[in-house]
Design an enzyme around this catalytic site. Structure first.
Site, PDB file in Angstrom:
ATOM      1  N   CYS A  79      32.960  28.234  19.587  1.00 31.20           N
ATOM      2  CA  CYS A  79      32.157  27.570  18.558  1.00 31.20           C
ATOM      3  C   CYS A  79      31.002  28.452  18.076  1.00 31.20           C
ATOM      4  O   CYS A  79      31.236  29.401  17.342  1.00 31.20           O
ATOM      5  CB  CYS A  79      31.694  26.213  19.084  1.00 31.20           C
ATOM      6  SG  CYS A  79      31.246  25.104  17.743  1.00 31.20           S
ATOM      7  N   HIS A 168      35.802  23.558  21.700  1.00 32.29           N
ATOM      8  CA  HIS A 168      35.156  23.746  23.007  1.00 32.29           C
ATOM      9  C   HIS A 168      36.150  23.447  24.133  1.00 32.29           C
ATOM     10  O   HIS A 168      36.202  22.308  24.615  1.00 32.29           O
ATOM     11  CB  HIS A 168      34.002  22.754  23.171  1.00 32.29           C
ATOM     12  CG  HIS A 168      32.822  23.035  22.318  1.00 32.29           C
ATOM     13  ND1 HIS A 168      31.735  23.759  22.744  1.00 32.29           N
ATOM     14  CD2 HIS A 168      32.550  22.673  21.051  1.00 32.29           C
ATOM     15  CE1 HIS A 168      30.847  23.837  21.783  1.00 32.29           C
ATOM     16  NE2 HIS A 168      31.309  23.181  20.743  1.00 32.29           N
ATOM     17  N   GLU A 170      35.803  24.189  27.089  1.00 34.05           N
ATOM     18  CA  GLU A 170      35.017  23.919  28.311  1.00 34.05           C
ATOM     19  C   GLU A 170      34.595  22.454  28.410  1.00 34.05           C
ATOM     20  O   GLU A 170      34.077  22.026  29.439  1.00 34.05           O
ATOM     21  CB  GLU A 170      33.797  24.858  28.385  1.00 34.05           C
ATOM     22  CG  GLU A 170      32.607  24.508  27.502  1.00 34.05           C
ATOM     23  CD  GLU A 170      32.798  24.834  26.034  1.00 34.05           C
ATOM     24  OE1 GLU A 170      33.919  25.206  25.621  1.00 34.05           O
ATOM     25  OE2 GLU A 170      31.822  24.673  25.281  1.00 34.05           O
TER      26      GLU A 170
HETATM   27  N1  GLN Z   1      27.022  24.340  14.281  1.00 38.18           N
HETATM   28  C1  GLN Z   1      26.717  25.309  15.301  1.00 38.18           C
HETATM   29  C2  GLN Z   1      26.324  26.650  14.685  1.00 38.18           C
HETATM   30  O1  GLN Z   1      26.425  26.823  13.514  1.00 38.18           O
HETATM   31  C3  GLN Z   1      27.909  25.505  16.219  1.00 38.18           C
HETATM   32  C4  GLN Z   1      28.191  24.199  16.928  1.00 38.18           C
HETATM   33  C5  GLN Z   1      28.707  24.353  18.323  1.00 38.18           C
HETATM   34  O2  GLN Z   1      28.633  25.412  18.961  1.00 38.18           O
HETATM   35  N2  GLN Z   1      29.173  23.248  18.849  1.00 38.18           N
HETATM   36  O3  GLN Z   1      25.897  27.523  15.390  1.00 38.18           O
END
Ligand code: GLN
Length: 198
Positions: A79, A168, A170
């Site tokens: 992410c 994710h 995890e």
């Molecule tokens: N929206 C976050 C970003 O732009 C990422 C979200 C996440 O890691 N769950 O960094």
């Protein structure tokens, strides 16, 4: 095998817990001195990519990390970690490590659809995926292998030593993606041993 988890912000404990469950030694990277020990792979967790990018620079870890990734250390970004690795972010002028040859879109699903769970294929096998204000990948460059597509959007890729997921793994009790990464790390250790003549 020893894997460092970037612990500046975000969902890092969950990665450490999974690595421990899989019998892998994990340690926390919180400051510059942590990154000088010997280790075999690194995980960049989810969280807030701009905050993590800023902290990496402030703590003077940024360039060392780029160097390690360019020197083939296996890295796994989830992410926000994917955004840290991306060469470009379509809807943000900021660039972070910029080592992964993809163009990502940040907060790409809009506010309403930003967070969802789904079962979809990763590397050909169904796994549960949790998306939280997630990015997706708009475009991949040469040598980037696509590992997951969800709702017509690319959400997991690999480029040589770099693995990145918009979701994710995890936050689920399926360890397939971590096992995939551990396999990358194992192969890299073998290759390094061959090169060193061990
Ligand atoms: N929206 C976050 C970003 O732009 C990422 C979200 C996440 O890691 N769950 O960094």
């Amino acid at each position: 095998m020893k894997i460092g988890v970037l612990c500046l912000q975000g969902a890092f404990i969950e990665h450490i817990n999974i690595l421990n469950k899989l019998g892998i030694e994990a340690f926390e990277i919180r400051q510059k001195k942590d990154i000088y020990q010997k280790f075999d792979g690194i995980i960049l967790p989810g969280g807030e990519s701009t905050t993590m990018g800023k902290l990496l620079r402030e703590l003077d870890i940024f360039d060392i990390l780029i160097d390690k990734i360019k020197n083939d250390m296996p890295v796994f970004g989830t992410c926000a970690g994917l955004l840290l690795l991306s060469k470009e972010i379509a809807n943000d002028n900021r660039r972070h490590l910029s080592t992964l040859n993809v163009i990502a879109k940040r907060n790409a699903y809009g506010r309403q659809l930003g967070s969802f769970n789904i079962i979809e294929k990763f590397n050909g096998k169904d796994i549960p995926m949790t998306f939280i204000r997630a990015p997706y990948i708009e475009k991949v460059g040469e040598n980037v292998e696509i590992l997951s597509i969800v709702n017509d959007k690319i959400v997991a890729v690999r480029e040589k030593n770099q693995l990145a997921t918009a979701f994710h793994p995890e936050l689920t009790d399926c360890y397939d993606v971590h096992e995939y990464f551990i396999n990358m790390v194992e192969n890299n250790i073998k290759n390094l041993n061959i090169k060193r003549g061990v």
